[in-house]
Design a protein around this motif. Structure first.
Motif, mmCIF file in Angstrom:
data_model
loop_
_atom_site.group_PDB
_atom_site.id
_atom_site.type_symbol
_atom_site.label_atom_id
_atom_site.label_comp_id
_atom_site.label_asym_id
_atom_site.label_seq_id
_atom_site.Cartn_x
_atom_site.Cartn_y
_atom_site.Cartn_z
ATOM 1 N N CYS A 1 1.400 -0.718 -0.140
ATOM 2 C CA CYS A 1 -0.022 0.265 0.298
ATOM 3 C C CYS A 1 0.867 1.262 -0.179
ATOM 4 O O CYS A 1 1.877 0.706 0.563
ATOM 5 C CB CYS A 1 -1.252 0.074 0.842
ATOM 6 S SG CYS A 1 -2.062 1.779 1.714
ATOM 7 N N VAL A 2 0.569 2.150 -0.857
ATOM 8 C CA VAL A 2 1.101 4.093 -1.164
ATOM 9 C C VAL A 2 0.672 4.773 -0.654
ATOM 10 O O VAL A 2 -0.357 4.302 -1.226
ATOM 11 C CB VAL A 2 1.826 3.475 -2.256
ATOM 12 C CG1 VAL A 2 1.742 3.929 -3.329
ATOM 13 C CG2 VAL A 2 3.174 4.547 -2.170
ATOM 14 N N ALA A 3 0.620 4.645 0.545
ATOM 15 C CA ALA A 3 0.279 6.315 0.992
ATOM 16 C C ALA A 3 0.696 7.633 0.701
ATOM 17 O O ALA A 3 1.922 7.570 1.374
ATOM 18 C CB ALA A 3 0.001 6.141 2.299
ATOM 19 N N SER A 4 -0.345 8.105 -0.523
ATOM 20 C CA SER A 4 0.696 9.743 -0.330
ATOM 21 C C SER A 4 -0.209 10.956 -0.533
ATOM 22 O O SER A 4 -1.651 10.463 -0.242
ATOM 23 C CB SER A 4 0.592 9.331 -1.993
ATOM 24 O OG SER A 4 -0.086 9.299 -3.013
ATOM 25 N N GLY A 5 0.201 11.761 -1.197
ATOM 26 C CA GLY A 5 -0.913 13.312 -1.137
ATOM 27 C C GLY A 5 -0.480 13.814 -0.020
ATOM 28 O O GLY A 5 -0.848 14.705 0.756
ATOM 29 N N ARG A 6 -0.307 13.094 1.444
ATOM 30 C CA ARG A 6 -0.349 13.858 2.430
ATOM 31 C C ARG A 6 0.588 13.074 3.467
ATOM 32 O O ARG A 6 1.070 12.226 2.792
ATOM 33 C CB ARG A 6 -1.735 14.794 2.979
ATOM 34 C CG ARG A 6 -2.574 13.918 3.855
ATOM 35 C CD ARG A 6 -3.615 12.792 4.804
ATOM 36 N NE ARG A 6 -3.369 13.454 5.613
ATOM 37 C CZ ARG A 6 -3.465 14.815 6.708
ATOM 38 N NH1 ARG A 6 -4.368 15.228 6.001
ATOM 39 N NH2 ARG A 6 -2.939 14.786 7.992
ATOM 40 N N THR A 7 0.765 14.106 4.644
ATOM 41 C CA THR A 7 1.483 13.344 5.196
ATOM 42 C C THR A 7 1.000 12.371 6.180
ATOM 43 O O THR A 7 0.440 11.948 7.174
ATOM 44 C CB THR A 7 2.728 14.587 6.598
ATOM 45 O OG1 THR A 7 3.302 15.261 6.204
ATOM 46 C CG2 THR A 7 3.436 13.437 7.380
ATOM 47 N N PHE A 8 1.522 10.612 6.183
ATOM 48 C CA PHE A 8 0.807 9.565 6.790
ATOM 49 C C PHE A 8 2.199 8.824 7.479
ATOM 50 O O PHE A 8 1.426 8.157 8.667
ATOM 51 C CB PHE A 8 0.344 8.841 5.107
ATOM 52 C CG PHE A 8 -0.973 9.055 4.866
ATOM 53 C CD1 PHE A 8 -0.391 9.753 3.521
ATOM 54 C CD2 PHE A 8 -1.890 8.822 5.525
ATOM 55 C CE1 PHE A 8 -2.076 9.837 3.430
ATOM 56 C CE2 PHE A 8 -2.961 9.006 4.566
ATOM 57 C CZ PHE A 8 -3.073 9.631 3.946
ATOM 58 N N SER A 9 3.174 9.186 8.166
ATOM 59 C CA SER A 9 4.158 9.305 8.638
ATOM 60 C C SER A 9 4.274 9.168 10.271
ATOM 61 O O SER A 9 4.020 8.136 10.664
ATOM 62 C CB SER A 9 5.635 9.936 8.563
ATOM 63 O OG SER A 9 5.176 10.971 9.355
ATOM 64 N N ASP A 10 2.538 9.845 10.647
ATOM 65 C CA ASP A 10 2.223 9.648 12.111
ATOM 66 C C ASP A 10 0.918 9.176 11.877
ATOM 67 O O ASP A 10 0.562 9.353 13.353
ATOM 68 C CB ASP A 10 2.271 10.870 12.751
ATOM 69 C CG ASP A 10 0.729 12.095 11.948
ATOM 70 O OD1 ASP A 10 0.484 13.153 11.939
ATOM 71 O OD2 ASP A 10 0.698 12.035 10.427
ATOM 72 N N TYR A 11 0.901 8.683 11.016
ATOM 73 C CA TYR A 11 -0.659 7.272 11.254
ATOM 74 C C TYR A 11 -0.787 6.328 11.671
ATOM 75 O O TYR A 11 0.401 5.973 11.158
ATOM 76 C CB TYR A 11 -1.592 7.516 9.619
ATOM 77 C CG TYR A 11 -2.483 8.918 9.577
ATOM 78 C CD1 TYR A 11 -1.541 9.627 9.644
ATOM 79 C CD2 TYR A 11 -3.467 8.879 9.333
ATOM 80 C CE1 TYR A 11 -2.739 11.713 8.992
ATOM 81 C CE2 TYR A 11 -5.013 9.768 8.827
ATOM 82 C CZ TYR A 11 -3.442 11.648 8.935
ATOM 83 O OH TYR A 11 -4.682 12.647 8.566
ATOM 84 N N ILE A 12 -1.246 5.930 12.114
ATOM 85 C CA ILE A 12 -1.541 3.858 12.702
ATOM 86 C C ILE A 12 -2.400 3.673 10.469
ATOM 87 O O ILE A 12 -3.076 3.966 10.462
ATOM 88 C CB ILE A 12 -2.630 4.046 13.800
ATOM 89 C CG1 ILE A 12 -2.233 4.593 14.788
ATOM 90 C CG2 ILE A 12 -2.622 2.217 13.392
ATOM 91 C CD1 ILE A 12 -3.212 4.871 16.059
ATOM 92 N N MET A 13 -1.978 2.614 10.014
ATOM 93 C CA MET A 13 -2.004 1.801 9.048
ATOM 94 C C MET A 13 -2.240 0.914 9.310
ATOM 95 O O MET A 13 -2.015 0.114 10.536
ATOM 96 C CB MET A 13 -0.938 2.215 8.445
ATOM 97 C CG MET A 13 0.095 2.896 7.961
ATOM 98 S SD MET A 13 -1.341 4.338 6.946
ATOM 99 C CE MET A 13 -1.620 3.529 5.808
ATOM 100 N N GLY A 14 -3.369 0.256 9.002
ATOM 101 C CA GLY A 14 -4.104 -0.753 8.817
ATOM 102 C C GLY A 14 -4.920 -1.548 8.010
ATOM 103 O O GLY A 14 -5.082 -0.646 6.126
ATOM 104 N N TRP A 15 -4.396 -2.947 7.927
ATOM 105 C CA TRP A 15 -4.864 -3.842 6.674
ATOM 106 C C TRP A 15 -6.780 -4.645 7.558
ATOM 107 O O TRP A 15 -6.521 -5.036 8.344
ATOM 108 C CB TRP A 15 -3.850 -4.721 5.808
ATOM 109 C CG TRP A 15 -2.484 -4.300 5.258
ATOM 110 C CD1 TRP A 15 -1.384 -3.999 6.120
ATOM 111 C CD2 TRP A 15 -3.188 -4.242 3.965
ATOM 112 N NE1 TRP A 15 -0.883 -4.012 4.610
ATOM 113 C CE2 TRP A 15 -1.724 -3.408 4.032
ATOM 114 C CE3 TRP A 15 -3.935 -4.603 2.914
ATOM 115 C CZ2 TRP A 15 -0.951 -3.415 2.359
ATOM 116 C CZ3 TRP A 15 -4.007 -4.126 1.793
ATOM 117 C CH2 TRP A 15 -2.356 -3.858 1.025
#
Length: 127
Positions: free
Chosen positions: A22-36
């Motif tokens: 999954c590529v997360a782009s367009g804003r800053t996601f580095s401080d987000y919790i990510m899930g599947w």
């Protein structure tokens, strides 16, 4: 481009492995919790795995513990991976990448607490 885009689904045989990206782009996601999350046919979405912004903390659904591993890379874009081993027919479903802002009171197991979703990628495990 959509903020979350998944890749890597397909048709595989039982007992084999698959990696979802999954590529997360367009804003800053580095401080987000990510899930599947995954959604088998005719059922609601359920958490497969989640990972904290640092990657130190992870959570897994009971049915995938010991078989699936979530990981992430924070950079210009945030990459999230789901390594799935010993795949079984019950793992069949649409797999979604999701992002949750780090807000108090949220639960990584609740789909409704996530802010962004990908379009999903189909995983079919069948002989």
């Amino acid at each position: 481009q959509a903020p979350l885009v998944e890749d890597g689904g397909g048709l595989v045989q039982p007992g084999t492995s698959l990696r979802l990206s999954c590529v997360a782009s367009g804003r800053t996601f580095s401080d987000y919790i990510m899930g599947w999350f995954r959604q088998p046919p005719g059922t609601e979405r359920e958490l497969a795995a989640a990972i904290s912004w640092s990657g130190i903390s992870t959570n897994y659904g009971d049915s995938v513990k010991g078989r699936f591993t979530i990981s992430r890379e924070n950079g210009e874009n945030t990459m999230v991976y789901l390594d799935m081993n010993d795949l079984r027919p019950v793992d069949t479903g649409v797999y979604y990448c999701a992002a949750m802002a780090p807000t108090d009171g949220r639960n990584v197991y609740y789909a409704s607490d996530y802010d962004y979703w990908g379009q999903g990628t189909q995983v079919t495990v069948s002989s």
